[in-house]
Design a protein around this motif. Structure first.
Motif, PDB file in Angstrom:
ATOM      1  N   THR A 188       0.837  -1.200   0.000  1.00 31.22           N
ATOM      2  CA  THR A 188       0.000   0.000   0.000  1.00 31.22           C
ATOM      3  C   THR A 188       0.870   1.248   0.000  1.00 31.22           C
ATOM      4  O   THR A 188       0.602   2.222  -0.733  1.00 31.22           O
ATOM      5  CB  THR A 188      -0.931  -0.001   1.223  1.00 31.22           C
ATOM      6  N   ASP A 189       1.916   1.238   0.821  1.00 29.29           N
ATOM      7  CA  ASP A 189       2.846   2.367   0.842  1.00 29.29           C
ATOM      8  C   ASP A 189       3.497   2.564  -0.524  1.00 29.29           C
ATOM      9  O   ASP A 189       3.699   3.694  -0.974  1.00 29.29           O
ATOM     10  CB  ASP A 189       3.934   2.139   1.897  1.00 29.29           C
ATOM     11  N   ALA A 190       3.842   1.456  -1.190  1.00 29.80           N
ATOM     12  CA  ALA A 190       4.494   1.547  -2.500  1.00 29.80           C
ATOM     13  C   ALA A 190       3.589   2.219  -3.528  1.00 29.80           C
ATOM     14  O   ALA A 190       4.058   2.971  -4.394  1.00 29.80           O
ATOM     15  CB  ALA A 190       4.916   0.159  -2.972  1.00 29.80           C
ATOM     16  N   ARG A 191       2.285   1.962  -3.439  1.00 33.52           N
ATOM     17  CA  ARG A 191       1.361   2.628  -4.362  1.00 33.52           C
ATOM     18  C   ARG A 191       1.338   4.138  -4.106  1.00 33.52           C
ATOM     19  O   ARG A 191       1.274   4.947  -5.040  1.00 33.52           O
ATOM     20  CB  ARG A 191      -0.037   2.030  -4.231  1.00 33.52           C
ATOM     21  N   ALA A 192       1.403   4.527  -2.829  1.00 41.61           N
ATOM     22  CA  ALA A 192       1.445   5.956  -2.505  1.00 41.61           C
ATOM     23  C   ALA A 192       2.763   6.579  -2.969  1.00 41.61           C
ATOM     24  O   ALA A 192       2.789   7.742  -3.409  1.00 41.61           O
ATOM     25  CB  ALA A 192       1.267   6.155  -1.002  1.00 41.61           C
ATOM     26  N   MET A 193       3.859   5.825  -2.896  1.00 41.67           N
ATOM     27  CA  MET A 193       5.142   6.316  -3.404  1.00 41.67           C
ATOM     28  C   MET A 193       5.051   6.597  -4.900  1.00 41.67           C
ATOM     29  O   MET A 193       5.623   7.579  -5.397  1.00 41.67           O
ATOM     30  CB  MET A 193       6.247   5.297  -3.131  1.00 41.67           C
ATOM     31  N   ALA A 194       4.327   5.729  -5.626  1.00 35.68           N
ATOM     32  CA  ALA A 194       4.145   5.935  -7.070  1.00 35.68           C
ATOM     33  C   ALA A 194       3.404   7.245  -7.331  1.00 35.68           C
ATOM     34  O   ALA A 194       3.740   7.989  -8.266  1.00 35.68           O
ATOM     35  CB  ALA A 194       3.391   4.753  -7.683  1.00 35.68           C
ATOM     36  N   LEU A 251       3.522   9.888  -5.442  1.00 33.47           N
ATOM     37  CA  LEU A 251       4.473  10.970  -5.157  1.00 33.47           C
ATOM     38  C   LEU A 251       5.409  11.176  -6.350  1.00 33.47           C
ATOM     39  O   LEU A 251       5.708  12.316  -6.731  1.00 33.47           O
ATOM     40  CB  LEU A 251       5.275  10.638  -3.893  1.00 33.47           C
ATOM     41  N   ILE A 252       5.875  10.082  -6.936  1.00 31.97           N
ATOM     42  CA  ILE A 252       6.748  10.179  -8.109  1.00 31.97           C
ATOM     43  C   ILE A 252       6.015  10.838  -9.266  1.00 31.97           C
ATOM     44  O   ILE A 252       6.524  11.759  -9.915  1.00 31.97           O
ATOM     45  CB  ILE A 252       7.259   8.777  -8.517  1.00 31.97           C
ATOM     46  N   GLU A 253       4.783  10.365  -9.520  1.00 32.01           N
ATOM     47  CA  GLU A 253       4.000  10.894 -10.634  1.00 32.01           C
ATOM     48  C   GLU A 253       3.721  12.388 -10.459  1.00 32.01           C
ATOM     49  O   GLU A 253       3.828  13.172 -11.417  1.00 32.01           O
ATOM     50  CB  GLU A 253       2.690  10.121 -10.757  1.00 32.01           C
ATOM     51  N   GLU A 254       3.361  12.780  -9.244  1.00 35.06           N
ATOM     52  CA  GLU A 254       3.074  14.198  -8.975  1.00 35.06           C
ATOM     53  C   GLU A 254       4.328  15.045  -9.162  1.00 35.06           C
ATOM     54  O   GLU A 254       4.289  16.132  -9.760  1.00 35.06           O
ATOM     55  CB  GLU A 254       2.534  14.361  -7.561  1.00 35.06           C
ATOM     56  N   GLY A 262       7.201  19.069 -12.529  1.00 34.70           N
ATOM     57  CA  GLY A 262       8.584  19.452 -12.808  1.00 34.70           C
ATOM     58  C   GLY A 262       9.486  19.519 -11.601  1.00 34.70           C
ATOM     59  O   GLY A 262      10.457  20.286 -11.584  1.00 34.70           O
ATOM     60  N   VAL A 263       9.204  18.684 -10.592  1.00 35.02           N
ATOM     61  CA  VAL A 263      10.023  18.634  -9.380  1.00 35.02           C
ATOM     62  C   VAL A 263      10.876  17.367  -9.405  1.00 35.02           C
ATOM     63  O   VAL A 263      10.416  16.305  -9.840  1.00 35.02           O
ATOM     64  CB  VAL A 263       9.119  18.665  -8.122  1.00 35.02           C
ATOM     65  N   ASN A 264      12.095  17.471  -8.924  1.00 37.77           N
ATOM     66  CA  ASN A 264      13.015  16.338  -8.894  1.00 37.77           C
ATOM     67  C   ASN A 264      12.373  15.141  -8.188  1.00 37.77           C
ATOM     68  O   ASN A 264      11.873  15.263  -7.064  1.00 37.77           O
ATOM     69  CB  ASN A 264      14.301  16.750  -8.162  1.00 37.77           C
ATOM     70  N   ALA A 265      12.420  13.978  -8.833  1.00 39.17           N
ATOM     71  CA  ALA A 265      11.785  12.778  -8.276  1.00 39.17           C
ATOM     72  C   ALA A 265      12.798  11.723  -7.843  1.00 39.17           C
ATOM     73  O   ALA A 265      12.429  10.581  -7.567  1.00 39.17           O
ATOM     74  CB  ALA A 265      10.831  12.175  -9.304  1.00 39.17           C
ATOM     75  N   GLU A 266      14.073  12.081  -7.739  1.00 45.63           N
ATOM     76  CA  GLU A 266      15.098  11.092  -7.379  1.00 45.63           C
ATOM     77  C   GLU A 266      14.847  10.463  -6.014  1.00 45.63           C
ATOM     78  O   GLU A 266      14.996   9.252  -5.839  1.00 45.63           O
ATOM     79  CB  GLU A 266      16.478  11.743  -7.405  1.00 45.63           C
ATOM     80  N   MET A 309      13.172   5.643  -2.712  1.00 44.78           N
ATOM     81  CA  MET A 309      12.312   5.021  -1.706  1.00 44.78           C
ATOM     82  C   MET A 309      11.508   3.873  -2.317  1.00 44.78           C
ATOM     83  O   MET A 309      11.426   2.781  -1.745  1.00 44.78           O
ATOM     84  CB  MET A 309      11.377   6.081  -1.109  1.00 44.78           C
ATOM     85  N   LYS A 310      10.939   4.110  -3.492  1.00 40.76           N
ATOM     86  CA  LYS A 310      10.105   3.081  -4.101  1.00 40.76           C
ATOM     87  C   LYS A 310      10.943   1.901  -4.590  1.00 40.76           C
ATOM     88  O   LYS A 310      10.495   0.741  -4.525  1.00 40.76           O
ATOM     89  CB  LYS A 310       9.291   3.652  -5.265  1.00 40.76           C
ATOM     90  N   ALA A 311      12.151   2.164  -5.073  1.00 42.15           N
ATOM     91  CA  ALA A 311      13.006   1.066  -5.521  1.00 42.15           C
ATOM     92  C   ALA A 311      13.302   0.107  -4.372  1.00 42.15           C
ATOM     93  O   ALA A 311      13.284  -1.127  -4.544  1.00 42.15           O
ATOM     94  CB  ALA A 311      14.308   1.621  -6.096  1.00 42.15           C
TER      95      ALA A 311
END
Length: 295
Positions: free
Chosen positions: A239-245, A247-250, A255-259, A264-266
């Protein structure tokens, strides 16, 4: 703080932190001797009552407790190795920053020369030294710490961690990991919200509230880690991993750095692939306990 004020101390190394340490001892009433390679850095301390030792050897002889706070461990070896009087019988407390292996080797080095040795770490900025907010960590033989705890209390809140001389350094870097992780997470959120015109000052109180709430989870999560069992009492890692996705997408969309969220998701994805998706977030301790990856 509790400090016996008649114990003479010596401080070797007068950078910003060393000067703050010496000033705190002076303020608490300790007869204080100082030494620095550039003697002019001692001028203010001397004006406040400190004695400037002409040599490192004289400084070592002057204090019942000798504090060393220099650039690195090699600088300590070079300075103390130059001492004509040697280290025999000196109570040496090293507050120089380094890693745990360096601390353990320094303890052996000092003991071979007859010194009693504690390693330490200062978890504070110079301006906090001498107040309860300054946390000073110590590790090494407990009897050495107990014999000088009241004197060290002039510096702030002193804490003894254990007999292993490397513990203070390990706690130091663990604390830095917490500090930078919290700040990086806040900066990630700040960058996201700025794209909608929300300034950092507006976001900071909300971020502080979230950080405080998450900190409350730590004791329970620590029990799971120590027990090696991670029942999903709050949410499952998948469930947390889906929320991390999200955050990455947003982040990418605005245009914000997603590194950072990608990292975290990796780690979460690897744990899920290993069969831990139904367990709670602290199961990621397994990923953090592995050697680093180059990919």
């Amino acid at each position: 703080m509790n400090s016996k004020s008649d114990t003479p101390v010596a401080v070797i190394g007068l950078g910003l932190m060393g000067r703050a340490l010496a000033a705190a001892f002076l303020k608490a009433g300790h007869p204080t001797t100082v030494w620095n390679r550039t003697a002019a850095k001692a001028d203010q301390l001397v004006a406040e009552g400190a004695r400037l030792a002409p040599t490192v050897g004289e400084a070592l002889k002057a204090g019942s407790v000798v504090i060393v706070c220099v650039t690195d461990y090699q600088a300590m070896y070079e300075l103390l190795g130059e001492s004509e009087g040697g280290l025999d019988g000196v109570m040496l407390i090293n507050l120089t920053s380094g890693d745990s292996a360096q601390a353990r080797e320094a303890a052996r080095w000092a003991e071979r020369r007859g010194a009693r040795y504690l390693d330490g770490a200062v978890m504070a900025i110079p301006s906090a030294i001498g107040t309860a907010e300054a946390v000073i960590l110590h590790s090494g033989p407990e009897s050495y710490f107990e014999g000088h705890e009241s004197t060290l209390g002039a510096l702030g809140t002193v804490t003894y961690l254990g007999a292993d001389p490397g513990l203070a350094s390990l706690y130091d870097v663990a604390g830095l990991a917490m500090m930078w992780s919290v700040l990086n997470a806040w900066l990630q959120g700040t960058a996201l919200l700025r794209t909608a015109g929300v300034d950092a000052v507006t976001y900071a109180p909300f971020a502080r509230q979230i950080a405080a709430a998450v900190a409350e989870w730590l004791p329970g999560y620590a029990e799971q880690i120590d027990a090696g069992a991670f029942p999903a009492e709050v949410s499952a890692l998948e469930t947390d991993a889906r929320a991390m996705a999200h955050l990455i997408e947003e982040s990418e969309a605005v245009g914000v750095n997603a590194e950072l969220p990608k990292l975290m998701k990796a780690m979460a994805d690897r744990a899920i692939a290993a069969g831990h998706g139904g367990e709670q977030y602290p199961v990621l301790i397994g990923e953090f306990s592995k050697p680093g990856r180059d990919d």
